[in-house]
Scaffold this active site. Structure first.
Site, short mmCIF file in Angstrom:
data_model
loop_
_atom_site.label_atom_id
_atom_site.label_comp_id
_atom_site.label_asym_id
_atom_site.label_seq_id
_atom_site.Cartn_x
_atom_site.Cartn_y
_atom_site.Cartn_z
N THR A 174 0.86 -1.18 0.00
CA THR A 174 0.00 0.00 0.00
C THR A 174 0.89 1.23 0.00
O THR A 174 1.99 1.21 0.58
CB THR A 174 -0.93 0.01 1.23
OG1 THR A 174 -0.17 -0.23 2.41
CG2 THR A 174 -2.01 -1.06 1.10
N LEU A 231 7.44 2.99 6.06
CA LEU A 231 8.50 2.03 6.38
C LEU A 231 9.85 2.53 5.87
O LEU A 231 10.88 2.34 6.53
CB LEU A 231 8.16 0.67 5.79
CG LEU A 231 7.02 -0.06 6.52
CD1 LEU A 231 6.50 -1.22 5.70
CD2 LEU A 231 7.48 -0.57 7.87
N VAL A 251 0.93 4.53 1.21
CA VAL A 251 1.34 5.30 2.38
C VAL A 251 2.26 4.49 3.28
O VAL A 251 3.27 5.00 3.77
CB VAL A 251 0.09 5.80 3.16
CG1 VAL A 251 0.52 6.53 4.43
CG2 VAL A 251 -0.76 6.72 2.29
N CYS A 252 1.93 3.21 3.47
CA CYS A 252 2.78 2.34 4.30
C CYS A 252 4.19 2.24 3.74
O CYS A 252 5.17 2.19 4.48
CB CYS A 252 2.20 0.92 4.35
SG CYS A 252 0.55 0.83 5.02
N THR A 253 4.28 2.18 2.42
CA THR A 253 5.59 2.06 1.79
C THR A 253 6.45 3.26 2.15
O THR A 253 7.63 3.12 2.47
CB THR A 253 5.42 1.93 0.26
OG1 THR A 253 4.64 0.75 -0.02
CG2 THR A 253 6.77 1.81 -0.44
#
Length: 212
Positions: free
Chosen positions: A43, A50, A45-47
Site C-alpha cells: 500500500t 517504512l 502510504v505504508c511504503t
C-alpha cells in the site's frame, strides 16, 4: 479484545517476523520500543512510512529504541514488499516486520477498528518504555501517514521526564526550556536545577533542559 491504557504492561507475544521469530519482551530487552501497524502490504502510504523509519533508524538507535512493524499479511508477502520499499525509498530495512496473518497480535493490541475497516489494522503506534510499560498510544486512520519527527520528539520528552522532575511544554523540541514540576517548591529549585529558572506564575516555572 484487549483494551490497553497508558501505564499498562505492553502485552507480550511470540511472532514470526522478517528477521526470524521474536518473543516481544525478550526482543525488547532493556531498550525502549516502538510497535507500529500497517493496514496491509503493498500500500502506498505504508511504503513511504517504512522507508522513512529506515532512514530514521540511527535516530531511534541513539535513543536506545527498537522499532518493529506489523501487518496482517504473511511473511512471503512482507519479504516481497520489502524489495519494493527498498527500491522506491532508496533504503535498507534494518528492522523486523511482524507477519500477523492470524491477527493475534493485532487483536491483542486492539489494532482492528471495525467501524474503520473490519479486515485491516488501523495505523496504531505504541511507544513502550524499558520497563515494558506503554508510554504513548496513537491511532491514525488508514489514509493518514504518520509523522516520525513527532514520534522522536515524544521519545525525547518521555526519556527526559522519566529522569527529571520536569514536563515539556507545547511544541517543545529537544534543547528547549522545560516546565518544572509543580511538586517542587521554589526554595528547592536551585539544588535540583542549578541552571536557574523563570517564575512566570506560581504554577508555571521554566528552566533550561537539565540534561543538556
Amino acid at each position: 479484545m484487549a483494551t490497553i491504557r497508558l501505564g499498562d504492561i505492553a502485552p507480550d507475544f511470540k511472532a514470526e517476523t522478517t528477521q526470524g521469530k521474536v518473543q516481544f519482551h525478550e526482543w525488547l530487552g532493556d531498550s525502549w520500543g516502538v510497535l507500529f501497524s500497517h493496514p496491509s502490504d503493498f500500500t502506498p502510504v505504508c511504503t513511504t512510512e517504512l522507508g522513512t523509519v529506515a532512514n530514521y533508524f540511527p535516530e531511534f538507535q541513539k535513543r536506545n529504541t527498537k522499532v518493529i512493524a506489523l501487518s496482517v499479511d504473511g511473511l512471503e508477502s512482507h519479504l516481497n514488499w520489502i524489495k519494493d520499499i527498498e527500491e522506491t525509498q532508496n533504503v535498507t530495512l534494518q528492522y523486523p516486520i511482524i507477519a500477523d496473518e492470524s491477527k493475534e497480535v493485532a487483536d491483542l493490541y486492539d489494532m482492528i477498528h471495525p467501524n474503520a475497516n473490519d479486515t485491516f489494522t488501523v495505523r496504531s503506534v505504541f511507544i513502550i518504555g524499558a520497563d515494558k510499560k506503554v508510554k504513548l498510544i496513537l491511532t491514525y486512520p488508514a489514509s493518514t501517514g504518520r509523522n516520525f519527527d513527532e514520534l522522536l520528539r515524544v521519545i525525547d520528552s518521555l526519556q527526559l521526564t522519566a529522569n527529571y522532575s520536569v514536563a515539556t511544554p507545547a511544541n517543545w523540541k529537544d534543547g528547549d526550556d522545560v516546565v518544572i514540576s509543580p511538586t517542587i517548591k521554589d526554595e528547592d529549585i536551585p539544588a535540583k536545577f542549578p541552571k536557574g529558572f523563570n517564575r512566570i506564575k506560581y504554577y508555571l516555572r521554566m528552566t533550561p533542559q537539565p540534561n543538556k
